[in-house]
Design a protein around this motif. Sequence first.
Motif, PDB file in Angstrom:
ATOM      1  N   UNK B 498      18.960  12.445 -32.938  1.00  0.00           N
ATOM      2  CA  UNK B 498      19.421  12.312 -31.489  1.00  0.00           C
ATOM      3  C   UNK B 498      18.415  12.494 -30.334  1.00  0.00           C
ATOM      4  N   UNK B 499      17.420  13.188 -30.779  1.00  0.00           N
ATOM      5  CA  UNK B 499      16.288  13.509 -29.848  1.00  0.00           C
ATOM      6  C   UNK B 499      15.816  12.058 -29.411  1.00  0.00           C
ATOM      7  N   UNK B 500      15.427  11.391 -30.562  1.00  0.00           N
ATOM      8  CA  UNK B 500      14.919   9.883 -30.493  1.00  0.00           C
ATOM      9  C   UNK B 500      15.722   9.139 -29.503  1.00  0.00           C
ATOM     10  N   UNK B 502      18.205  10.101 -27.392  1.00  0.00           N
ATOM     11  CA  UNK B 502      18.307  10.611 -25.896  1.00  0.00           C
ATOM     12  C   UNK B 502      16.571  10.385 -25.252  1.00  0.00           C
ATOM     13  N   UNK B 503      15.819   9.893 -26.000  1.00  0.00           N
ATOM     14  CA  UNK B 503      14.406   9.579 -25.303  1.00  0.00           C
ATOM     15  C   UNK B 503      13.899  10.973 -25.099  1.00  0.00           C
ATOM     16  N   UNK B 504      14.055  11.839 -26.060  1.00  0.00           N
ATOM     17  CA  UNK B 504      13.433  13.332 -25.517  1.00  0.00           C
ATOM     18  C   UNK B 504      12.234  13.715 -26.432  1.00  0.00           C
ATOM     19  N   UNK B 505      11.957  12.657 -27.490  1.00  0.00           N
ATOM     20  CA  UNK B 505      10.983  13.002 -28.603  1.00  0.00           C
ATOM     21  C   UNK B 505       9.664  12.484 -27.910  1.00  0.00           C
ATOM     22  N   UNK B 506       8.896  13.646 -27.937  1.00  0.00           N
ATOM     23  CA  UNK B 506       7.542  13.168 -27.391  1.00  0.00           C
ATOM     24  C   UNK B 506       6.203  13.628 -28.439  1.00  0.00           C
ATOM     25  N   UNK B 637      11.786   4.450 -35.974  1.00  0.00           N
ATOM     26  CA  UNK B 637      11.564   4.724 -34.538  1.00  0.00           C
ATOM     27  C   UNK B 637      10.275   5.388 -34.265  1.00  0.00           C
ATOM     28  N   UNK B 638      10.017   6.505 -35.322  1.00  0.00           N
ATOM     29  CA  UNK B 638       8.766   7.254 -35.328  1.00  0.00           C
ATOM     30  C   UNK B 638       7.415   6.303 -35.297  1.00  0.00           C
ATOM     31  N   UNK B 639       7.528   5.399 -36.378  1.00  0.00           N
ATOM     32  CA  UNK B 639       6.510   4.485 -36.375  1.00  0.00           C
ATOM     33  C   UNK B 639       6.070   3.733 -35.208  1.00  0.00           C
ATOM     34  N   UNK B 640       7.593   3.228 -34.566  1.00  0.00           N
ATOM     35  CA  UNK B 640       7.108   2.415 -33.373  1.00  0.00           C
ATOM     36  C   UNK B 640       6.717   3.440 -32.072  1.00  0.00           C
TER      37      UNK B 640
END
Lengths: 380, 828
Positions: B498-500, B502-506, B637-640
């Motif tokens: 959900x963080x990814x 919401x664009x909140x993963x840094x 998503x993390x790889x990207x």
Amino acid sequence: MKLMQLLQVHGQWTTIRDDGLSKASLILCFAASALCRAGTLYQQIRTMFPQGDIVICSTGGEILDEEVFDQSIAVTAIEFESSQIQVAKTDIQSPEQSCQAANHLASQLKIEGLRLVWLISDGLLVNGSELIKGCRQVLPDSVLLTGGLAGDGADFQQTFTALNAEPTSGQLIAIGFYGDHLQLSCASYGGWDRFGPERKVTRSEGNILYELDHQPALTLYKRYLGDEAEKLPSSALLFPLTIRAPGQHESSVVRTILAIDEQNNSMTFAGDLPQGYTAQLMRGNFDRLVEGAANAASQAKITGAQPALALLVSCIGRKLLMGQRIADEVEAVSETLGTSVALTGFYSYGEIAPDTQSKRCELHNQTMTITLIGEAIDNA
Amino acid sequence: MHKLLQRQLAKALRRSGTETPDMEYLLELISTSYEEADKERRLTDHASKLMEQELKTLHETALRQTRHYFKSVLDRIGDAVLFLNPDQQVIGCNRLAEEMLGFPLNDLQGQNIDQLFSRIPNSPNTTLTAKLQQSRTPVELVKSDLSDDSHQEQLLIFRDISERTRAKRRLKESEQMFKDYAEASSDWFWETDAKHRISHLTGFSQIMGADQMQELIGRSRMELMTHAPKAIFEQHIEDLNAHRPFRDLEYELVLSGSRTPITVNGKPIFNSDGEFIGYRGTARDISDIRQAQAQQQHSDQQLRTAIGSLKEGIALFDINDQLVLFNKRAKQLYHAVSDKIFIGAQYADIAKAMIDRQVLDLEVDSEHWLNHQINKNTRYQTRSKIARTQDGRYLQAIETPIPDGGTIGIYSDVTETVLLEQSLREAKNHAEHASQVKSEFMANMSHEIRTPMNAIIGLTYLAQQELEQNPELKHYLSQIQQSSEHLLGIINDVLDFSKIEAGKLLLHSQPFKFDDLVKQIDIFLQGSLAQKQIQFGWQLADNIPKLLNGDILRLRQILTNLASNAVKFTHKGQVKISVYCHDLNSDQINLQFIVQDTGIGISEAQQQQLFSPFMQADRSITRTYGGTGLGLAISKQLVELLGGQLSMESEPGKGSRFSFEVPLNKVDTLSITDHTHPTLKKIASTPETSTASKIFSDEAQLPMILLVEDNNINQMVASRFLQKEGLHYKVANHGAEALTQLENNHFDLVLMDMQMPEMDGLTATRKIRTNPEWQNLPIIAMTANAMSEDRNACLDAGMNDHIAKPIDFAELREKLALWLTSSLQHPK
């Protein structure tokens, strides 16, 4: 008027003339600056003349009778029949004070009945033009103003004047002559010839000249003097400088150099050299100078005054040029004035007299200036 | 005796003081006088020479100046001048002469003028024309005599007259030109007499025929114009009577029954006495033009009809922005200014009327709009403009420049389209907003879920410790613990995802050792591998740098996910992780990771949906293997995020191969100490890790801990743990209380919750750090805010370390040992 004239050369006093004075009112003493510096001159004179005002002036040569002396003391004591004198003095430290000091000096004289002021000034610490200006501010036009700047041989180091005291530097002395019977005249004449191209004063400050036609004036002088350049500033007198205002062709004055400044490449003259004036070098010819002196004498000649005293103020430049033959000019004056007129005077660093043309008192250089003083015989 | 000698003798006598002169002195005087005379002579000589020199220089300067003036004057006059000697040779000249003759003076000097000019005047002061020998330029020249008594000289002055010659030629040419033009612009010439009867025709028969010409001669203009419209006829008669010239008179010439349209120009002619004697002029057959005009009109009409029937409004403005064409629809669309729309109307006037009458509901300043529209430089910048009208319609205007400098405008009513778009946009915004709210809600859930989970896991752990003698109960508890940890794993996945979304993963780059990454994954997999009969191994390239800079946490997360999947779905054979390194540039490398297994594989159909969230290859898999189905989606998503692409190949029954490549920065060994553990900078030296069963065994030196925690259960869990470790502690319910406690007691370490009433942990920490005494007091965050940015916030506020809830007690024990050693070694 009765006169007594004494000369000391080689330490020996000789009486040249003695009319048998009962009480001298004015004793004029012209002496070499070395003798002035000794500090005993006044005392010597005072011993001889216990009364009367003693005025001493250092010279570039002393004139007495019809001769010119060096390293001498020439004394003339005067006793008037009916005229009076008043003397005044003031100090001056630098040329900038000239006008103010002269003003102060002249102010000390009573104006009423004043006929002639004979001015003796320190020869180096003054701007002669300003000196005359200061006097003229006080004196009425009717009063004749003549005199000269003290000299120091050909050395231009230190000049002396004194009034009832031992001589010192930095003094202006005025002798005021009063009396209806006074017969006065004066004349000034140079006799120098202009030569070479006319030049323009392109840079100057007061009496300091820097450039003529945008070239250093000092360099020009050195070129003309050749070997004699070593003897600057006195040798510059061999080539006096005549200046005249732009557009003026008649009236011109001659300027005597007082000092040079190698560092600023400048020359200091006894009077102003305003920028824009036309300047031209001059050259003397012995015969023409002698003729000039005679000319001055004939212009000054007064008939009827017996006896009379001629006060000669001649320029050191003339003496430097003519050397031993300088006495020729005094002789010429004496011959013109006649034997009844006694002569005294000195070779100076600047002559004060009215201009022959404009009648305005000016500082002259390179001239023979004669002031003739006589007293009309009282009919009563 | 000479006067001077007499004086010298007198002086010598005076010096001796006796009858005999001082002879030595006398000689000295005489010698000096000679020297004086010498000096005087020298000076005079020297001065004379100098003066002569100076005067000479002056004279030369004056002479130079005079010459300069003379030359300037010569060079500025408009004539060329040559100075000649009696032999007619050039001795001097001015600049113009050099230019015209084409030689510099040097070359001209000595040349005889015969060689320079085609002919020369014989006597002075006579003017003649000639040509320059060299350039053939026509000139006019005159010679004059300069001779005087002393020398003979002549002057030759010449000037270029080619312009005059050219003018003559041009006049001739222009006469011919006029004739050519006249012939080209007309078909025939005509002449009429004073009664306007045709008297002469030139060129007529070649075009119209000889018979027709005969028919025409002698007939008057009035007769010929019988078919002309009355107004034209009358105007022409008036012109003729007034003897006025006329132009473009058009009428139909009727000859032998056939009509020919012609155009006629004419000019009255007068004799030398000024009497009118007739007209003379040209005429032209314009049948072709008439026909073309008719065709043009026809096609124009067709075009107008077509434009008129368009659904869009059309308006054509010429280069001067004048309306030259428009259709009815344009007027309808802009009915409020229809009175301003007419042929010849100015674009600016129409636009201004729209503003004045407030036709459009503009979003920009009306002045600005008007300037934008009127100025052709800005008008076309916005090709399509949609504006709302005051009466609620949306009008689209497309105004485009056309090649001849004009403007074509196409206008249409797009109200329906705009309204549809608006409703779609609103719907989309609404949907996006809902999705955002969901994601934020999920992220916020993190804290709320973790707090009770902490309690469950903590209490379970404590209960296990108490129940050494009851194996059955201990087993139950161990089941609870495993289930809780499983649940925590699922929650972490869901929250990460959900963080990814919401664009909140840094990402947080930091230097790390590649070996550490390998070790960590080994440790992670230990548990699951222990239960399986499969081989697991690494294949590492030699050129992998030991130190790298990147987000190791996320990298580990991806690899553990892929590796644990591989282990999970592989029952025999092996799981292998290969790593290859490719240099990108001097600072960067690409690390390629390949996770390969010999497991059950994935069918092609399943592969399509594999990376979609909430999807697993098969529903049945969920039942068999568990898992949220989010792992791969998160990894992808993390790889990207890391700058790579996750790809897979698989064959059912044979195995799968997942690979990705991510860029990482190299780290030089010197800089690593500055980056690895920023928190350690606050403590003078790195403490050593304790491995003792109890952190401190020495009773006398037992450290004092301050536990700052608002939740009762968590207070209890942590307290029990500390008791069991044999540590002294005090409890503060929030930050403010903690500050008071610190004032009153000595503490060696603070365990700090983040979210608390009254004063939160971050604020409390910042306040603590303002006191110089508490600079080195270790503060460990112990919080349900488990995200990495939370960790960074703690460190930024001045805390030394961070433990996420639910608390891993082994980790807590390790951290306490670490920081307490440090604190006791470095008392405040």
